[in-house]
Design a protein around this motif. Structure first.
Motif, short mmCIF file in Angstrom:
data_model
loop_
_atom_site.label_atom_id
_atom_site.label_comp_id
_atom_site.label_asym_id
_atom_site.label_seq_id
_atom_site.Cartn_x
_atom_site.Cartn_y
_atom_site.Cartn_z
N ALA A 61 37.51 10.20 67.33
CA ALA A 61 37.45 9.03 66.46
C ALA A 61 38.66 8.12 66.71
CB ALA A 61 37.41 9.45 65.00
N LYS A 63 40.37 7.91 69.49
CA LYS A 63 40.22 7.29 70.81
C LYS A 63 39.35 6.04 70.73
CE LYS A 63 40.75 11.59 73.45
NZ LYS A 63 40.02 12.63 74.23
N HIS A 64 38.36 6.07 69.85
CA HIS A 64 37.47 4.93 69.68
C HIS A 64 38.14 3.79 68.92
CE1 HIS A 64 34.23 7.70 70.90
NE2 HIS A 64 33.55 6.60 71.18
N ASP A 65 39.11 4.11 68.04
CA ASP A 65 39.76 3.09 67.21
C ASP A 65 41.18 3.52 66.93
OD1 ASP A 65 40.60 1.22 65.40
OD2 ASP A 65 38.97 1.51 63.97
N ALA A 66 42.12 3.02 67.71
CA ALA A 66 43.52 3.42 67.59
C ALA A 66 44.14 2.99 66.27
CB ALA A 66 44.34 2.85 68.75
N THR A 67 43.55 2.00 65.58
CA THR A 67 44.12 1.54 64.30
C THR A 67 43.96 2.58 63.20
OG1 THR A 67 42.11 0.44 63.47
CG2 THR A 67 43.54 -0.84 64.94
N LEU A 68 43.13 3.59 63.41
CA LEU A 68 42.93 4.63 62.39
C LEU A 68 44.22 5.40 62.11
CD1 LEU A 68 39.50 6.12 63.58
CD2 LEU A 68 39.88 4.56 61.66
N ARG A 74 40.36 6.04 56.37
CA ARG A 74 39.41 5.58 57.38
C ARG A 74 39.30 6.57 58.53
NH1 ARG A 74 41.50 1.30 60.03
NH2 ARG A 74 39.56 1.13 61.21
N TRP A 75 40.41 7.20 58.88
CA TRP A 75 40.40 8.18 59.98
C TRP A 75 39.50 9.37 59.62
CZ3 TRP A 75 45.49 10.54 62.39
CH2 TRP A 75 45.17 11.20 63.59
N ALA A 78 35.88 8.19 59.59
CA ALA A 78 35.39 7.96 60.96
C ALA A 78 35.13 9.27 61.69
CB ALA A 78 36.39 7.10 61.73
N TYR A 82 31.60 10.49 63.11
CA TYR A 82 31.49 10.89 64.52
C TYR A 82 30.84 12.26 64.62
CZ TYR A 82 32.69 12.28 69.25
OH TYR A 82 32.60 12.73 70.55
#
Length: 236
Positions: A61, A63-68, A74-75, A78, A82
């Motif tokens: 998760a 890797k798909h969105d570093a802002t997490l 949200r992490w 996500a 996933y």
């Protein structure tokens, strides 16, 4: 124990970390993780190597969105989504199970009861300072007995990058219309709380009551071993 490493300049705002500063968060997180695990393990598709699979989902998760990395809520959401997609659930079912699993975690996450002693301390401090909270965690203050204690609650993710980044401290100073140096931040982590406050130009108190190894080598302005030592800040 209270140790002054530097003389404090005038302070008008006390900023508190929450988890492991105003209450012991370890049993709470353990219970929340168990609640999530109980939901997931009831799914026939959930793998038997539960922990290994969960860590893989978290990594993917991110890797798909570093802002997490700056938003633990949200992490987790996500990673759950996933996992449900990876296990072959339909889009609708994946969303449903991800939401239910997160809700199981969140409900247990806010089963907190701050002691009367700490609440009394905060009440006494509030007579002399403005009280706020700055946290990297995702606890919902309005769901337990810290509700209404703080003038402002800032959380990493929704309100800015996680400590030790200065974003949350900058937001606090801007919202409260005070100079950074008038904010005294109290927290249990040298790496996030003390480093973040120091870098932002705020003052800092390190609650040194856990056997943890930290990377940050800087000093807090004040070091204490018990949160009740903050009674020294009550103006006579």
């Amino acid at each position: 124990m209270i140790r002054f490493n530097r003389a404090l300049s005038p302070v008008s705002v006390l900023s508190f970390d929450l988890d492991d500063t105003l209450y012991n968060n370890h049993p709470i997180i353990k219970s929340a993780l168990q609640a999530q695990a109980d939901y997931l393990e009831a799914l026939e598709q959930w793998p038997t190597d539960s922990m290994s699979y969960w860590l893989t989902c978290r990594d993917n998760a991110l890797k798909h969105d570093a802002t997490l990395i700056d938003d633990v809520t949200r992490w987790r959401q996500a990673a759950l989504h996933y996992a449900m997609t990876d296990l072959g659930f339909s889009a609708e079912q994946a969303q449903l199970h991800a939401e239910n699993a997160y809700q199981a975690f969140a409900d247990a996450r806010s089963q907190i009861n701050v002691t009367n002693e700490v609440l009394e301390l905060l009440t006494n401090l509030s007579k002399h300072y403005r009280l706020i909270a700055i946290t990297n965690g995702n606890v919902e203050v309005e769901k337990f007995n810290l509700n209404g204690v703080f003038e402002l609650v800032l959380q990493a993710g929704p309100h800015g990058k996680a400590k030790p980044h200065s974003a949350l401290f900058d937001s606090a100073a801007k919202h409260l219309k005070v100079p950074h140096k008038e904010i005294l931040h109290i927290g249990d982590s040298l790496d996030t709380d003390v480093q973040g406050a120091n870098n932002a130009g705020c003052q800092s108190v390190w609650l040194n009551n856990q056997a943890t190894q930290y990377r940050y080598q800087g000093l807090a302005d004040i070091e204490i071993s018990n949160i009740m030592a903050l009674n020294h800040l009550v103006k006579k």
